[in-house]
Design a protein around this motif. Structure first.
Motif, PDB file in Angstrom:
ATOM      1  N   LEU A 288       0.823  -1.214   0.000  1.00  0.00           N
ATOM      2  CA  LEU A 288       0.000   0.000   0.000  1.00  0.00           C
ATOM      3  C   LEU A 288       0.859   1.268   0.000  1.00  0.00           C
ATOM      4  O   LEU A 288       1.844   1.362   0.740  1.00  0.00           O
ATOM      5  N   PHE A 289       0.437   2.199  -0.847  1.00  0.00           N
ATOM      6  CA  PHE A 289       1.115   3.503  -0.964  1.00  0.00           C
ATOM      7  C   PHE A 289       0.050   4.594  -0.908  1.00  0.00           C
ATOM      8  O   PHE A 289      -1.132   4.319  -1.111  1.00  0.00           O
ATOM      9  N   ALA A 290       0.464   5.833  -0.651  1.00  0.00           N
ATOM     10  CA  ALA A 290      -0.530   6.916  -0.610  1.00  0.00           C
ATOM     11  C   ALA A 290       0.141   8.262  -0.794  1.00  0.00           C
ATOM     12  O   ALA A 290       1.366   8.390  -0.676  1.00  0.00           O
ATOM     13  N   ILE A 291      -0.697   9.252  -1.075  1.00  0.00           N
ATOM     14  CA  ILE A 291      -0.243  10.644  -0.997  1.00  0.00           C
ATOM     15  C   ILE A 291      -0.844  11.254   0.260  1.00  0.00           C
ATOM     16  O   ILE A 291      -2.031  11.108   0.516  1.00  0.00           O
ATOM     17  N   PHE A 292       0.013  11.902   1.069  1.00  0.00           N
ATOM     18  CA  PHE A 292      -0.418  12.608   2.272  1.00  0.00           C
ATOM     19  C   PHE A 292      -0.369  14.113   1.981  1.00  0.00           C
ATOM     20  O   PHE A 292       0.623  14.614   1.457  1.00  0.00           O
ATOM     21  N   GLY A 293      -1.415  14.816   2.361  1.00  0.00           N
ATOM     22  CA  GLY A 293      -1.416  16.271   2.201  1.00  0.00           C
ATOM     23  C   GLY A 293      -2.718  16.839   2.697  1.00  0.00           C
ATOM     24  O   GLY A 293      -3.567  16.112   3.212  1.00  0.00           O
ATOM     25  N   ASP A 294      -2.885  18.138   2.537  1.00  0.00           N
ATOM     26  CA  ASP A 294      -4.137  18.786   2.925  1.00  0.00           C
ATOM     27  C   ASP A 294      -4.238  20.103   2.171  1.00  0.00           C
ATOM     28  O   ASP A 294      -3.563  21.058   2.537  1.00  0.00           O
TER      29      ASP A 294
ATOM     30  N   GLY B 203      -3.359   5.158  -2.665  1.00  0.00           N
ATOM     31  CA  GLY B 203      -4.536   5.946  -2.305  1.00  0.00           C
ATOM     32  C   GLY B 203      -4.171   7.355  -1.884  1.00  0.00           C
ATOM     33  O   GLY B 203      -3.034   7.788  -2.059  1.00  0.00           O
ATOM     34  N   ARG B 204      -5.156   8.061  -1.338  1.00  0.00           N
ATOM     35  CA  ARG B 204      -4.866   9.421  -0.855  1.00  0.00           C
ATOM     36  C   ARG B 204      -5.310   9.548   0.589  1.00  0.00           C
ATOM     37  O   ARG B 204      -6.287   8.919   0.999  1.00  0.00           O
ATOM     38  N   TYR B 205      -4.579  10.335   1.380  1.00  0.00           N
ATOM     39  CA  TYR B 205      -4.892  10.468   2.791  1.00  0.00           C
ATOM     40  C   TYR B 205      -4.771  11.935   3.191  1.00  0.00           C
ATOM     41  O   TYR B 205      -3.699  12.535   3.061  1.00  0.00           O
ATOM     42  N   ARG B 206      -5.892  12.499   3.627  1.00  0.00           N
ATOM     43  CA  ARG B 206      -5.867  13.902   4.058  1.00  0.00           C
ATOM     44  C   ARG B 206      -5.355  13.975   5.488  1.00  0.00           C
ATOM     45  O   ARG B 206      -6.015  13.496   6.405  1.00  0.00           O
ATOM     46  N   LEU B 207      -4.165  14.521   5.620  1.00  0.00           N
ATOM     47  CA  LEU B 207      -3.530  14.630   6.939  1.00  0.00           C
ATOM     48  C   LEU B 207      -3.586  16.084   7.366  1.00  0.00           C
ATOM     49  O   LEU B 207      -2.968  16.946   6.746  1.00  0.00           O
TER      50      LEU B 207
ATOM     51  N   SER C 149      -5.147  15.694  -6.148  1.00  0.00           N
ATOM     52  CA  SER C 149      -3.863  15.112  -6.560  1.00  0.00           C
ATOM     53  C   SER C 149      -4.015  14.061  -7.661  1.00  0.00           C
ATOM     54  O   SER C 149      -4.905  13.214  -7.625  1.00  0.00           O
ATOM     55  N   ARG C 150      -3.097  14.122  -8.612  1.00  0.00           N
ATOM     56  CA  ARG C 150      -3.111  13.135  -9.699  1.00  0.00           C
ATOM     57  C   ARG C 150      -2.156  11.973  -9.419  1.00  0.00           C
ATOM     58  O   ARG C 150      -2.030  11.065 -10.242  1.00  0.00           O
ATOM     59  N   SER C 151      -1.492  12.011  -8.275  1.00  0.00           N
ATOM     60  CA  SER C 151      -0.535  10.941  -7.979  1.00  0.00           C
ATOM     61  C   SER C 151      -1.185   9.551  -7.946  1.00  0.00           C
ATOM     62  O   SER C 151      -0.608   8.600  -8.487  1.00  0.00           O
ATOM     63  N   PRO C 152      -2.388   9.376  -7.319  1.00  0.00           N
ATOM     64  CA  PRO C 152      -2.979   8.030  -7.326  1.00  0.00           C
ATOM     65  C   PRO C 152      -3.182   7.488  -8.748  1.00  0.00           C
ATOM     66  O   PRO C 152      -2.868   6.324  -9.026  1.00  0.00           O
ATOM     67  N   LEU C 153      -3.657   8.346  -9.641  1.00  0.00           N
ATOM     68  CA  LEU C 153      -3.876   7.907 -11.035  1.00  0.00           C
ATOM     69  C   LEU C 153      -2.578   7.455 -11.688  1.00  0.00           C
ATOM     70  O   LEU C 153      -2.510   6.399 -12.337  1.00  0.00           O
ATOM     71  N   MET C 154      -1.542   8.265 -11.508  1.00  0.00           N
ATOM     72  CA  MET C 154      -0.251   7.970 -12.143  1.00  0.00           C
ATOM     73  C   MET C 154       0.351   6.669 -11.613  1.00  0.00           C
ATOM     74  O   MET C 154       0.788   5.804 -12.373  1.00  0.00           O
ATOM     75  N   HIS C 155       0.373   6.541 -10.286  1.00  0.00           N
ATOM     76  CA  HIS C 155       1.027   5.372  -9.687  1.00  0.00           C
ATOM     77  C   HIS C 155       0.218   4.089  -9.927  1.00  0.00           C
ATOM     78  O   HIS C 155       0.787   3.038 -10.229  1.00  0.00           O
ATOM     79  N   ASN C 156      -1.108   4.182  -9.799  1.00  0.00           N
ATOM     80  CA  ASN C 156      -1.919   2.966  -9.989  1.00  0.00           C
ATOM     81  C   ASN C 156      -1.831   2.461 -11.426  1.00  0.00           C
ATOM     82  O   ASN C 156      -1.783   1.261 -11.679  1.00  0.00           O
TER      83      ASN C 156
END
Ligand code: NDP
Length: 270
Positions: free
Chosen positions: A5-11, A36-40, A16-23
């Protein structure tokens, strides 16, 4: 095979387009990963959340790149130098931190060409790491910012700096919008009159913002200048991050092809 599992963390992270690119790259290259994406909201909890969620790696976006730097056990020398981390990989229980934004940006600049005398508009974290990597690659970088506060850090490192009020323009080959002006509003990164005078002699203009044509890029286009937005920077930083996530087992060209397809799909839908 269990998925890593991987994710982008931010707020915020919704955009973010990172999930699309990496998946897309995981799927095309046959790697058992899921991103996935995670709102921190609270950056001080980054390490705890990372471990709790059972993640193998993350990317970090605004406003947590400094928190990510603090959260790591092991730092890549460049990340250590610029004190900003946008990629973390878990190896043998330790968080390893990297900065892939700056090498992504350097590649954009090298491909764009035009010269080595560069003016940055903006003095945030992205400008800080990019200024260092450009200088190491032989560029001469001047930093122009709206307010004085953030310029201190650049001055200490020997960069030439100015605010809009103290600015005495020289000749530049390229001007880069390194600020968030134009990201969610229609503002220019500096007063229009100042920009028009600076842009009159340059060979090209770059904006790190992606996904929209900013007022700054529109102004440069109206002056007939070659322009470049932030989409390749996004792509190139993602390719390097993916390479780190997957332990260097794939050809970077193949990662890039898969990620580019994902980005082309979203832009064709916009
Ligand atoms: P920071 O929040 O660290 O810094 C923001 C900078 O923008 C400051 O210098 C601030 O000036 C300036 N600024 C903000 N609003 C305005 C305005 N209206 N007019 C003039 N200056 C303004 O941001 P980051 O360095 O983290 O990010 C900067 C940009 O880079 C963002 O747009 C981000 O989306 C983009 N980015 C793109 C990437 C890509 O892959 N394409 C990767 C990483 C970032 P002041 O000091 O006066 O407040």
């Amino acid at each position: 095979m269990p998925k890593e599992l991987f994710a982008i963390f931010g707020d915020p992270v919704a955009h973010s387009r990172s999930p699309l690119m990496h998946n897309r790259a995981f799927r095309e290259l046959g790697y058992p990963g899921c991103y996935g994406r995670y709102r921190l909201e609270d950056g001080t909890q980054l390490r705890e959340r990372f471990l709790e969620l059972g993640l193998q790696g993350i990317n970090i976006t605004v406003p947590h790149k400094e928190h990510a730097f603090e959260a790591c056990d092991v730092l890549d020398p460049f990340a250590q130098k610029v004190e900003a981390v946008n990629t973390i990989v878990l190896r043998e229980g330790k968080l390893h931190g990297y900065n892939t934004d700056a090498p992504g940006f350097l590649r954009v600049m090298e491909e764009f060409g035009g010269g080595k005398r560069v003016l940055f508009l903006g003095a945030g974290g992205t400008a800080a790491s990019s200024a260092v990597i450009l200088r190491e690659a032989g560029y001469e970088v001047t930093i122009l910012n709206r307010s004085a506060g953030r310029l201190e850090h650049f001055r200490e490192q020997g960069f030439e700096t100015a605010t809009w009020e103290s600015f005495e323009p020289r000749e530049y080959d390229l001007v880069v919008n390194m600020s968030s002006a134009g990201l969610t509003d229609e503002s220019l990164p500096a007063p229009e009159e100042l920009l028009r005078s600076v842009l009159s002699g340059v060979k090209g203009v770059v904006d790190v913002i992606y996904g929209k044509k900013t007022p700054f890029l529109r102004l440069a286009e109206s002056l007939g200048l070659p322009t470049k937005d932030g989409s390749d920077m996004l792509l190139y930083q993602g390719v390097i991050a993916f390479d780190l996530f997957t332990g260097g087992r794939f050809d970077r060209g193949e990662i890039e092809r898969a990620m580019r397809k994902a980005l082309e799909l979203v832009s064709s839908e916009e």
